[in-house]
Design a protein around this motif. Structure first.
Motif, PDB file in Angstrom:
ATOM      1  N   ALA A  25       0.804  -1.228   0.000  1.00 53.15           N
ATOM      2  CA  ALA A  25       0.000   0.000   0.000  1.00 53.15           C
ATOM      3  C   ALA A  25       0.836   1.276   0.000  1.00 53.15           C
ATOM      4  CB  ALA A  25      -0.937   0.002   1.207  1.00 53.15           C
ATOM      5  N   THR A  45      -2.779   6.979  -4.707  1.00 53.76           N
ATOM      6  CA  THR A  45      -2.654   5.849  -3.779  1.00 53.76           C
ATOM      7  C   THR A  45      -1.665   6.173  -2.663  1.00 53.76           C
ATOM      8  OG1 THR A  45      -3.171   4.314  -5.563  1.00 53.76           O
ATOM      9  CG2 THR A  45      -2.146   3.386  -3.590  1.00 53.76           C
ATOM     10  N   SER A  49      -2.687   6.496   1.270  1.00 52.26           N
ATOM     11  CA  SER A  49      -2.022   5.642   2.265  1.00 52.26           C
ATOM     12  C   SER A  49      -1.332   6.469   3.339  1.00 52.26           C
ATOM     13  CB  SER A  49      -1.030   4.712   1.570  1.00 52.26           C
ATOM     14  OG  SER A  49      -1.726   3.785   0.761  1.00 52.26           O
ATOM     15  N   ALA A  52      -4.094   7.758   5.549  1.00 51.53           N
ATOM     16  CA  ALA A  52      -4.605   6.661   6.386  1.00 51.53           C
ATOM     17  C   ALA A  52      -3.628   6.356   7.519  1.00 51.53           C
ATOM     18  CB  ALA A  52      -4.854   5.418   5.532  1.00 51.53           C
ATOM     19  N   HIS A  73      -8.149   3.528   7.417  1.00 50.83           N
ATOM     20  CA  HIS A  73      -8.056   2.693   6.219  1.00 50.83           C
ATOM     21  C   HIS A  73      -9.422   2.607   5.537  1.00 50.83           C
ATOM     22  CE1 HIS A  73      -4.498   0.302   8.121  1.00 50.83           C
ATOM     23  NE2 HIS A  73      -4.099   1.460   7.618  1.00 50.83           N
ATOM     24  N   TRP A  77      -9.262   4.084   2.014  1.00 51.93           N
ATOM     25  CA  TRP A  77      -8.990   3.022   1.049  1.00 51.93           C
ATOM     26  C   TRP A  77     -10.240   2.451   0.386  1.00 51.93           C
ATOM     27  CZ3 TRP A  77      -4.802  -0.128   4.096  1.00 51.93           C
ATOM     28  CH2 TRP A  77      -3.577   0.548   4.013  1.00 51.93           C
ATOM     29  N   THR A  78     -11.387   2.515   1.025  1.00 52.79           N
ATOM     30  CA  THR A  78     -12.584   1.966   0.380  1.00 52.79           C
ATOM     31  C   THR A  78     -12.871   2.685  -0.936  1.00 52.79           C
ATOM     32  OG1 THR A  78     -13.490   1.217   2.494  1.00 52.79           O
ATOM     33  CG2 THR A  78     -15.041   1.473   0.653  1.00 52.79           C
ATOM     34  N   LEU A  80     -10.789   4.426  -2.617  1.00 54.57           N
ATOM     35  CA  LEU A  80      -9.595   4.267  -3.437  1.00 54.57           C
ATOM     36  C   LEU A  80      -9.638   2.980  -4.251  1.00 54.57           C
ATOM     37  CD1 LEU A  80      -6.692   5.202  -4.231  1.00 54.57           C
ATOM     38  CD2 LEU A  80      -5.889   3.805  -2.295  1.00 54.57           C
ATOM     39  N   VAL A  81     -10.067   1.886  -3.642  1.00 50.27           N
ATOM     40  CA  VAL A  81     -10.114   0.603  -4.354  1.00 50.27           C
ATOM     41  C   VAL A  81     -11.039   0.697  -5.562  1.00 50.27           C
ATOM     42  CG1 VAL A  81     -10.883  -1.805  -4.183  1.00 50.27           C
ATOM     43  CG2 VAL A  81      -9.438  -0.832  -2.400  1.00 50.27           C
ATOM     44  N   CYS A 105      -4.567  -3.368  -4.976  1.00 53.52           N
ATOM     45  CA  CYS A 105      -5.973  -3.530  -4.569  1.00 53.52           C
ATOM     46  C   CYS A 105      -6.170  -4.795  -3.744  1.00 53.52           C
ATOM     47  CB  CYS A 105      -6.885  -3.545  -5.797  1.00 53.52           C
ATOM     48  SG  CYS A 105      -7.133  -1.928  -6.536  1.00 53.52           S
ATOM     49  N   ILE A 108      -4.854  -4.152  -0.246  1.00 51.96           N
ATOM     50  CA  ILE A 108      -5.731  -3.216   0.465  1.00 51.96           C
ATOM     51  C   ILE A 108      -7.052  -3.874   0.836  1.00 51.96           C
ATOM     52  CG2 ILE A 108      -7.102  -1.114   0.147  1.00 51.96           C
ATOM     53  CD1 ILE A 108      -4.682   0.122  -1.273  1.00 51.96           C
TER      54      ILE A 108
END
Length: 130
Positions: A25, A45, A49, A52, A73, A77-78, A80-81, A105, A108
């Motif tokens: 990540a 990304t 990160s 986060a 996260h 990250w949700t 982001l994915v 992905c 993560i």
């Protein structure tokens, strides 16, 4: 005790996972800077990160080593994915950045599975530090 010292008291598999998470990540997204079509994905990304991680350290400073540490996260990250998967599908995206994005992905999403489970457990009352 620092967050790193707290993690060092946890089982070995968790310490190994934290290293995989760091590579997947934080480090691997920097490889996306090599190709022009994936540079924005690499920067976004890395920024998500870093934000986060800052959130994790802040929560650790406020509450200690609790199940809520994964909340940053979840927040960063949700989305982001989903965005990365869209970037991966772009027709101008070269094959190696696609593979890197898939790997990022995957790492993560595995982390998010733990994070969502821990956040739910925290909200259901498991608030004691580890």
């Amino acid at each position: 005790m620092t967050l790193e010292e707290a993690i060092a008291t946890r089982p070995v598999w968790l310490q190994v996972w934290v290293n995989i998470l760091f590579l997947g990540a934080f480090v691997l997204p920097l490889a996306l800077l090599i190709w022009k079509p994936s540079r924005i994905a690499g920067l976004v990304t890395a920024a998500a990160s870093i934000l986060a991680a800052g959130g994790v350290y802040w929560i650790y400073g406020q509450l200690g080593y609790v199940r809520l540490l994964g909340l940053p996260h979840i927040l960063f990250w949700t989305p982001l994915v989903f965005w990365l998967r869209h970037q991966q599908a772009r027709p101008d995206m070269p094959v190696w950045p696609r593979r890197i994005i898939l790997t990022v992905c995957t790492v993560i999403v595995v982390s998010l599975a733990f994070d969502y489970a821990d956040a739910v457990r925290y909200l259901l009352g498991e608030r004691q530090p580890f």
